[in-house]
Motif scaffolding. Structure first.
Motif, PDB file in Angstrom:
ATOM      1  N   PRO A  20       0.817  -1.231   0.000  1.00 52.95           N
ATOM      2  CA  PRO A  20       0.000   0.000   0.000  1.00 52.95           C
ATOM      3  C   PRO A  20       0.844   1.273   0.000  1.00 52.95           C
ATOM      4  O   PRO A  20       0.436   2.297  -0.540  1.00 52.95           O
ATOM      5  N   LEU A  21       2.054   1.195   0.591  1.00 52.74           N
ATOM      6  CA  LEU A  21       2.924   2.376   0.600  1.00 52.74           C
ATOM      7  C   LEU A  21       3.214   2.817  -0.837  1.00 52.74           C
ATOM      8  O   LEU A  21       3.128   4.004  -1.168  1.00 52.74           O
ATOM      9  N   LEU A  63       5.704  15.742   5.208  1.00 52.78           N
ATOM     10  CA  LEU A  63       6.379  14.507   4.793  1.00 52.78           C
ATOM     11  C   LEU A  63       7.621  14.250   5.640  1.00 52.78           C
ATOM     12  O   LEU A  63       7.909  13.124   6.024  1.00 52.78           O
ATOM     13  N   GLU A  64       8.346  15.332   5.929  1.00 53.65           N
ATOM     14  CA  GLU A  64       9.593  15.170   6.693  1.00 53.65           C
ATOM     15  C   GLU A  64       9.315  14.662   8.107  1.00 53.65           C
ATOM     16  O   GLU A  64      10.178  14.033   8.717  1.00 53.65           O
ATOM     17  N   GLN A  65       8.108  14.942   8.618  1.00 49.71           N
ATOM     18  CA  GLN A  65       7.771  14.481   9.973  1.00 49.71           C
ATOM     19  C   GLN A  65       7.263  13.040   9.985  1.00 49.71           C
ATOM     20  O   GLN A  65       7.086  12.450  11.043  1.00 49.71           O
ATOM     21  N   SER A  66       7.031  12.472   8.806  1.00 51.18           N
ATOM     22  CA  SER A  66       6.528  11.091   8.752  1.00 51.18           C
ATOM     23  C   SER A  66       7.678  10.121   9.020  1.00 51.18           C
ATOM     24  O   SER A  66       8.847  10.511   8.941  1.00 51.18           O
ATOM     25  N   PRO A  67       7.390   8.855   9.360  1.00 48.01           N
ATOM     26  CA  PRO A  67       8.475   7.874   9.478  1.00 48.01           C
ATOM     27  C   PRO A  67       9.248   7.826   8.164  1.00 48.01           C
ATOM     28  O   PRO A  67       8.649   7.980   7.101  1.00 48.01           O
ATOM     29  N   THR A  76      13.741  -2.656   1.312  1.00 50.25           N
ATOM     30  CA  THR A  76      13.604  -4.125   1.364  1.00 50.25           C
ATOM     31  C   THR A  76      13.667  -4.592   2.823  1.00 50.25           C
ATOM     32  O   THR A  76      12.888  -5.445   3.243  1.00 50.25           O
ATOM     33  N   GLU A  77      14.568  -3.976   3.604  1.00 48.63           N
ATOM     34  CA  GLU A  77      14.674  -4.376   5.021  1.00 48.63           C
ATOM     35  C   GLU A  77      13.394  -4.034   5.791  1.00 48.63           C
ATOM     36  O   GLU A  77      13.036  -4.709   6.750  1.00 48.63           O
ATOM     37  N   ALA A  78      12.676  -3.010   5.346  1.00 47.90           N
ATOM     38  CA  ALA A  78      11.431  -2.619   6.021  1.00 47.90           C
ATOM     39  C   ALA A  78      10.233  -3.443   5.540  1.00 47.90           C
ATOM     40  O   ALA A  78       9.097  -3.176   5.941  1.00 47.90           O
ATOM     41  N   GLY A  79      10.478  -4.423   4.654  1.00 45.20           N
ATOM     42  CA  GLY A  79       9.386  -5.300   4.193  1.00 45.20           C
ATOM     43  C   GLY A  79       8.517  -4.669   3.122  1.00 45.20           C
ATOM     44  O   GLY A  79       7.383  -5.093   2.906  1.00 45.20           O
ATOM     45  N   GLU A  80       9.052  -3.652   2.425  1.00 51.31           N
ATOM     46  CA  GLU A  80       8.262  -2.973   1.389  1.00 51.31           C
ATOM     47  C   GLU A  80       8.509  -3.568   0.001  1.00 51.31           C
ATOM     48  O   GLU A  80       8.271  -2.901  -1.000  1.00 51.31           O
TER      49      GLU A  80
END
Ligand SMILES: CCCCCCCCCCCC(=O)SCCNC(=O)CCNC(=O)[C@H](O)C(C)(C)COP(=O)(O)OP(=O)(O)OC[C@H]1O[C@@H](n2cnc3c(N)ncnc32)[C@H](O)[C@@H]1OP(=O)(O)O
Length: 228
Positions: A20-21, A63-67, A76-80
């Motif tokens: 979804p990202l 956007l800059e305040q988002s994770p 890839t390490e974040a599972g995206e």
């Protein structure tokens, strides 16, 4: 091998976002593309421009305040997605979720790879024509994908371009590429770029398979940098 790259030559309608990202980012990236293209041709008043700058800075701050996630390996390490799934989103020429990508759409038929793209005003070099550096960039990305058909992909070692005619902006551009031969770790690829049926540029690329896994490239490069 193509599977490692999430097969960049899948039919266009099968290249769905992996998570979804990316679905959301594709939408936002297209909005940014449209915005920058409008900016290139806009003759709004200085006051209108100043207001839009302010509004845009506020959107950027959100956007800059988002994770945050940094780089291909980070995603890839974040599972995206796999390396390939992430590549089709972030690639600077073909990435659907990267607003600086036109984006370049690629596919394959038999032993030939094809691509199409439309380069707008933000890519202007000579008046009304695509900047030569962006022509080279298109070839780098596209031949870089075409070499995967040989099964031994690598990094661009040498890219030789003949600019035969000016490449026009704002028309469908068609690219094709094929593997000439492979020698050891080297794959020799040729390609051409056409506008309205006229060849505007030709390219020969030599791609060299690195000795370390591609996912370790960043660490290897950082180790080579002088400290300080
Ligand atoms: C899985 C990946 C997916 C990669 C992911 C796919 C994405 C691709 C799309 C984007 C493409 C890019 O932008 S890539 C980014 C731009 N390119 C780079 O940053 C590459 C920087 N250069 C390097 O990292 C390195 O120089 C390499 C990996 C290219 C080669 O280093 P090496 O592996 O140490 O090479 P070396 O042993 O010396 O030589 C091996 C053989 O190649 C020849 N050779 C060496 N360098 C060159 C060269 N520049 N041009 C021609 N030929 C060369 C040698 O004569 C030798 O031939 P012989 O004696 O065996 O006959």
């Amino acid at each position: 091998m193509l599977e490692d790259l999430h097969n960049p030559f899948l039919p266009l309608d099968e290249r769905t976002p992996a998570t979804p990202l990316w679905e959301a980012k594709r939408e936002l990236a297209q909005a940014v593309r449209d915005y920058t293209e409008a900016l290139m041709t806009s003759a709004a008043t200085p006051k209108q421009m100043a207001d839009m700058s302010q509004w845009l800075r506020e959107a950027t701050a959100q956007l800059e305040q988002s994770p945050r996630i940094y780089g291909r390996n980070g995603y890839t390490e974040a599972g995206e997605g796999t390396f390939g799934e992430v590549f089709q989103e972030v690639g600077p020429l073909c990435g659907h979720s990267n607003p600086i990508a036109p984006p370049l759409e690629m596919w394959a038929e038999g032993d030939t790879a094809y691509a199409r793209v439309n380069m707008g005003w933000r890519y202007e070099g000579p008046p009304g024509c695509v900047h030569g550096g962006f022509v080279a960039a298109l070839f780098d990305e596209f031949l870089g994908m075409a070499q995967f058909m040989g099964g031994h992909p690598g990094m661009t070692g040498t890219l030789s371009i003949k600019y035969r005619r000016p490449t026009p902006l704002n028309v469908p551009l068609e690219l094709s590429a094929w593997i000439e031969r492979s020698e050891g770790r080297k794959t020799f690829v040729k390609g051409k770029l056409e506008a309205n049926g006229v060849v505007t540029a030709e390219c020969e690329g030599i791609f060299i398979r690195p000795t370390q896994p591609v996912t370790e490239l960043r660490d290897a490069v950082m180790k080579e940098q002088p400290e300080g």
